[in-house]
Enzyme design. Structure first.
Site, PDB file in Angstrom:
ATOM      1  N   THR A 141       8.862 -24.635 -45.738  1.00  0.00           N
ATOM      2  CA  THR A 141      10.227 -24.100 -45.617  1.00  0.00           C
ATOM      3  C   THR A 141      10.909 -24.338 -46.960  1.00  0.00           C
ATOM      4  O   THR A 141      10.315 -24.898 -47.877  1.00  0.00           O
ATOM      5  CB  THR A 141      11.020 -24.827 -44.515  1.00  0.00           C
ATOM      6  OG1 THR A 141      11.379 -26.127 -44.997  1.00  0.00           O
ATOM      7  CG2 THR A 141      10.207 -24.973 -43.234  1.00  0.00           C
ATOM      8  N   CYS A 142      12.187 -23.933 -47.056  1.00  0.00           N
ATOM      9  CA  CYS A 142      12.856 -24.145 -48.340  1.00  0.00           C
ATOM     10  C   CYS A 142      13.119 -25.635 -48.594  1.00  0.00           C
ATOM     11  O   CYS A 142      13.371 -26.045 -49.711  1.00  0.00           O
ATOM     12  CB  CYS A 142      14.142 -23.333 -48.411  1.00  0.00           C
ATOM     13  SG  CYS A 142      15.229 -23.615 -47.030  1.00  0.00           S
ATOM     14  N   ARG A 165      10.981 -28.247 -47.255  1.00  0.00           N
ATOM     15  CA  ARG A 165       9.788 -29.100 -47.186  1.00  0.00           C
ATOM     16  C   ARG A 165       8.496 -28.292 -47.223  1.00  0.00           C
ATOM     17  O   ARG A 165       8.471 -27.129 -46.773  1.00  0.00           O
ATOM     18  CB  ARG A 165       9.812 -29.961 -45.918  1.00  0.00           C
ATOM     19  CG  ARG A 165       9.673 -29.206 -44.615  1.00  0.00           C
ATOM     20  CD  ARG A 165       9.745 -30.132 -43.433  1.00  0.00           C
ATOM     21  NE  ARG A 165      11.074 -30.728 -43.333  1.00  0.00           N
ATOM     22  CZ  ARG A 165      11.337 -32.017 -43.451  1.00  0.00           C
ATOM     23  NH1 ARG A 165      10.352 -32.863 -43.651  1.00  0.00           N
ATOM     24  NH2 ARG A 165      12.558 -32.479 -43.367  1.00  0.00           N
ATOM     25  N   HIS A 168       6.489 -38.715 -37.654  1.00  0.00           N
ATOM     26  CA  HIS A 168       7.085 -37.824 -38.648  1.00  0.00           C
ATOM     27  C   HIS A 168       7.171 -36.397 -38.101  1.00  0.00           C
ATOM     28  O   HIS A 168       8.215 -35.743 -38.219  1.00  0.00           O
ATOM     29  CB  HIS A 168       6.267 -37.865 -39.939  1.00  0.00           C
ATOM     30  CG  HIS A 168       6.873 -37.073 -41.047  1.00  0.00           C
ATOM     31  ND1 HIS A 168       7.966 -37.515 -41.773  1.00  0.00           N
ATOM     32  CD2 HIS A 168       6.575 -35.841 -41.536  1.00  0.00           C
ATOM     33  CE1 HIS A 168       8.296 -36.602 -42.663  1.00  0.00           C
ATOM     34  NE2 HIS A 168       7.469 -35.564 -42.534  1.00  0.00           N
ATOM     35  N   PRO A 226      19.495 -26.147 -36.162  1.00  0.00           N
ATOM     36  CA  PRO A 226      18.502 -25.643 -35.221  1.00  0.00           C
ATOM     37  C   PRO A 226      17.342 -24.848 -35.839  1.00  0.00           C
ATOM     38  O   PRO A 226      16.343 -24.621 -35.180  1.00  0.00           O
ATOM     39  CB  PRO A 226      19.329 -24.738 -34.311  1.00  0.00           C
ATOM     40  CG  PRO A 226      20.469 -24.280 -35.158  1.00  0.00           C
ATOM     41  CD  PRO A 226      20.705 -25.332 -36.188  1.00  0.00           C
ATOM     42  N   GLN A 236      11.029 -22.779 -37.448  1.00  0.00           N
ATOM     43  CA  GLN A 236      10.091 -22.780 -38.580  1.00  0.00           C
ATOM     44  C   GLN A 236       8.804 -23.532 -38.228  1.00  0.00           C
ATOM     45  O   GLN A 236       7.709 -23.106 -38.590  1.00  0.00           O
ATOM     46  CB  GLN A 236      10.768 -23.417 -39.803  1.00  0.00           C
ATOM     47  CG  GLN A 236      11.881 -22.532 -40.368  1.00  0.00           C
ATOM     48  CD  GLN A 236      12.799 -23.276 -41.326  1.00  0.00           C
ATOM     49  OE1 GLN A 236      12.993 -24.485 -41.204  1.00  0.00           O
ATOM     50  NE2 GLN A 236      13.370 -22.545 -42.266  1.00  0.00           N
ATOM     51  N   GLY A 263      46.163 -15.742 -51.855  1.00  0.00           N
ATOM     52  CA  GLY A 263      45.928 -16.660 -52.970  1.00  0.00           C
ATOM     53  C   GLY A 263      44.485 -16.595 -53.410  1.00  0.00           C
ATOM     54  O   GLY A 263      43.666 -15.897 -52.796  1.00  0.00           O
ATOM     55  N   ALA A 264      44.198 -17.347 -54.493  1.00  0.00           N
ATOM     56  CA  ALA A 264      42.853 -17.221 -55.067  1.00  0.00           C
ATOM     57  C   ALA A 264      42.163 -18.573 -55.211  1.00  0.00           C
ATOM     58  O   ALA A 264      41.313 -18.755 -56.072  1.00  0.00           O
ATOM     59  CB  ALA A 264      42.951 -16.524 -56.417  1.00  0.00           C
ATOM     60  N   MET A 293      38.496 -22.883 -52.364  1.00  0.00           N
ATOM     61  CA  MET A 293      38.173 -23.207 -50.964  1.00  0.00           C
ATOM     62  C   MET A 293      38.516 -22.056 -50.038  1.00  0.00           C
ATOM     63  O   MET A 293      37.806 -21.778 -49.072  1.00  0.00           O
ATOM     64  CB  MET A 293      38.911 -24.469 -50.531  1.00  0.00           C
ATOM     65  CG  MET A 293      38.060 -25.703 -50.721  1.00  0.00           C
ATOM     66  SD  MET A 293      38.995 -27.197 -50.557  1.00  0.00           S
ATOM     67  CE  MET A 293      39.280 -27.249 -48.832  1.00  0.00           C
TER      68      MET A 293
END
Lengths: 268, 456
Positions: free
Chosen positions: B51-52, B54, B98, B114, B119, B188-189, B192
């Site tokens: 996976t991205c 592991r 593990h 989840p 995966q 606004g800019a 966040m």
């Protein structure tokens, strides 16, 4: 003997389903879902057996207010189950099954004495009762969604965003469900009020209109007419509409309560 | 039992993304990679989870130590020597532990997320299709899926979001249900605000940007896939919006109570969710008291995010207990695997001994009928059963316990099971005589040489 055993076991399973729905809402264990559905399924099956046994013994399902209450509780569960097939609102069982249980238990408070005197019965009466039974079941759904809305809105305002908040459906979903169920209930109640008025006029029981039950029936109609009118005309929604729906439902319950009390008085 | 489960790999805990990328294998390349690993590391079974976050090889190896070395060498050959320090490995119960933790999302970057279970399931299917999953890995991962389900059902680990923008999106969904087509106004800019708007945009909401500077509004709208509006249209956009994210740098309230009263009147009770991310705040806090208006400021959102994190940590402890219990059950099952062949071989050895002794003695008995012979055979079988009964009962009872493995090994050694060279009956008689003599000669308070054997 069989009928009282069926009544007790049905009540036990409604009680169990009610406790499991509440546990599901407050504790949020997904594993409870299967047990909850199972308990409600068994309760419904037992309720069907109970109704069939009663009819087989020669009674009419609408013979007295107690049998009507049993029918109301059955109609509520069926309406709820049909709704859950279309929308993911199973968690509302926590608000609806307690009402079902109360109606069912109330139906057991009196039996066998027919509270409608034979001389005032007509073909119109069963129809009048049937539409009102369906109307009350729709109002119960609307009530469940409205209570959930009030709870959810309060949690959102107080910023208490715990498990109950996460498990309850979105406010918009609850508002729309409450609105639609109220609309269905109101349409049925309108038919119920009209048939009730026709029955009173035809059977020359004019004095009946001044009794608390029909008066509260008209009050219920008026409350729902106002809420739905405000919803459609002025865009009313949200908490106020939910509170109005709760009031309307309580009026509908009071109609049944007055009938039950009157029947109790007649029996004594 | 020398063959064992092993896992070797790297994850976000040990390796930066550059290294993880080098080892990552796309789904279509997994079967080939599995075949290569099975051949190079001499594995009975193998499963590759890529996976991205592991890349891990789970395997059942006849010689775990050598298999681990070869698997590490394989990873080094693919990603370079630098990968060596990032690789970790586990074997036996630690490997099972593990695997269960990974499937239950306890080892994830965001604990409780989840996606990892899906995966792992995909990795299992790929390995299954490649024919590299056998009984041990099959059982291990089937249990891992059940553990993940238990953890999800019995704890609240998946509840509670952990970033401000995801909290904002989650709350908006709890008000409006489906956000597709809902109008989000970004005022606004601030960075966040932009992140929160993007998070809402990802759910299908329509984005409108308003800024005092039209250029900034245009640029932001272009980058977020929204539409820019003039600042003068603020009030009418507030009437149309479902969600407002305010993050201006104004030093006074932009959304005043008076403005919002007018807006609410025009909205005809439609709910409005306002997220005030600006510091100092853009929205008059009294706006929160208005009907059908839900106002959250940055502190509220941060509090929810922190609660989510704290709750997940707490729930993770309960989840770890579930994993430990399940690992114990799995190990019991694994130990019990060795028991059945031992019982079969032990019984067969005893029966063989008795058969041979009966065959040797029978001719010496005179005038024996068929019935006598049947009785002799039945008696010899009864003797075998009675002799073996306490030992087998004890072996069965202890098979699921940690010491069961030692008992089975001791039994196999004592009776030379599986060696193809069980002690001969004659030799056995001599041993018993020797043992009896030794016990007579041993000091009365000393350890009896047969004591340990009895324990077995």
């Amino acid at each position: 003997m069989l009928i009282s055993a069926l009544f007790t076991t049905t009540a036990v399973f409604y009680g169990l389903a009610c406790a499991l729905y509440l546990a599901h809402l407050t504790r949020g264990r997904e594993g409870l879902t299967r047990a909850t559905n199972g308990a409600l399924g068994v309760a419904v099956a037992l309720h069907v057996a109970y109704l069939v046994t009663d009819v087989a013994a020669g009674s009419s399902l609408v013979a007295d207010i107690h049998r009507v209450l049993s029918l109301v509780s059955f109609a509520i569960v069926v309406a709820f189950l049909v709704t859950t097939l279309k929308r993911r609102v199973t968690v509302l069982g926590a608000f609806i099954t307690p009402v079902t249980l109360l109606f069912f238990l109330a139906s057991g408070l009196g039996r066998s004495v027919e509270s409608v005197p034979p001389d005032v019965r007509s073909q119109l009466l069963p129809f009048h009762i049937a539409v009102n039974v369906l109307g009350v079941s729709a109002f119960t759904l609307a009530f469940g969604a409205a209570v959930a809305y009030v709870v959810q809105e309060r949690l959102l305002r107080r910023k208490e965003l715990g498990g109950v908040f996460k498990r309850l459906p979105a406010l918009d979903v609850l508002d729309s469900l409450s609105f639609r169920a109220s609309l269905v209930g109101f349409s049925l109640l309108t038919v119920g009020v009209v048939t009730g008025a026709l029955w009173i006029a035809r059977e020359s029981v004019g004095r009946a209109v001044l009794e608390p039950a029909p008066l509260m029936g008209i009050a219920t109609w008026w409350v729902f007419a106002s809420i739905l009118g405000l919803r459609v005309m002025s865009g009313w929604r949200g908490r106020r509409a939910a509170l109005g729906t709760i009031v309307g439902f309580l009026c509908a319950v009071s109609v049944l309560a007055f009938y039950a009390l009157r029947a109790g008085g007649m029996h004594s | 039992m020398s063959s064992d489960l092993i896992v070797v790999g790297l994850s976000h805990h040990t390796a930066p993304v550059e290294l993880r990328e080098r080892l990552a294998t796309p789904d279509e390349g997994v079967p080939q990679e599995l075949q290569a690993l099975v051949a190079e590391a001499e594995l009975h079974e193998a499963l590759l989870l890529s996976t991205c976050n592991r890349v891990e090889l789970y395997a059942h190896a006849a010689e775990p130590h050598r298999a681990l070395e070869r698997a590490r060498a394989h990873f080094r050959s693919r990603a370079g020597e630098g990968v060596e320090s990032c690789l970790y490995h586990h074997r036996g119960a630690d490997a099972t532990h593990h695997a269960f933790r990974v499937a239950a999302s306890l080892d994830s970057l965001v604990v409780g997320e989840p996606q990892i279970l899906g995966q792992v399931k995909t990795a299992f299917e790929l390995a299954n299709d490649a024919g590299t999953v056998g009984m041990l890995l099959g059982r291990c991962f089937t249990r891992a899926f059940a553990v993940a389900k238990r953890v999800r059902n019995e704890t609240r680990i998946a509840e509670g979001t952990v970033s401000i923008s995801s909290v904002a999106a989650e709350l908006a969904e709890k008000i409006f249900g489906d956000l597709r087509g809902r109008r989000t106004l970004l005022l606004g800019a601030g960075l966040m605000g932009e992140t929160a708007a993007r998070s809402l945009g990802a759910t299908g909401a329509r984005l409108v940007v308003i800024n005092r500077s039209r250029e900034k509004a245009d640029a932001l709208a272009a980058s977020c896939g929204g539409e820019a509006r003039d600042y003068e249209l603020l009030q009418s956009e507030l009437v149309l919006a479902d969600v407002v994210i305010s993050s201006t740098s104004a030093d006074r309230f932009v959304l005043t109570r008076e403005l919002m009263r007018e807006v609410c009147r025009a909205r005809r009770h439609r709910p409005l969710f306002i997220i005030d991310i600006a510091v100092p705040r853009d929205v008059d806090p009294r706006v929160a008291d208005m009907d059908n208006v839900f106002l959250y400021d940055v502190d509220d959102l941060q509090k929810v995010a922190d609660e989510g994190l704290a709750q997940r940590r707490q729930e993770a402890e309960a989840a770890e207990a579930i994993v430990r219990a399940e690992v114990g059950d799995f190990e019991s099952w694994r130990r019990s695997l060795a028991l059945t062949p031992t019982i079969v071989e032990l019984r067969s050895y005893f029966q063989q001994v008795v058969k041979e002794e009966v065959a040797r003695t029978a001719p010496r008995l005179s005038a024996r009928s068929d019935e006598d012979e049947r009785a002799l055979r039945a008696m010899s079988e009864a003797i075998v059963n009675k002799l073996l009964h306490p030992a087998l009962t004890h072996l069965k009872a202890s098979a699921s316990q940690p010491e069961g493995e030692q008992l089975i090994a001791a039994t196999r050694t004592l009776f030379r099971l599986g060696s193809g060279d069980p002690p001969s009956p004659t030799q056995g008689s001599a041993d018993v005589v020797d043992a009896a003599r030794a016990s007579r000669e041993a000091p009365t308070n000393g350890p009896l040489p047969t004591r340990k054997t009895h324990g077995v």
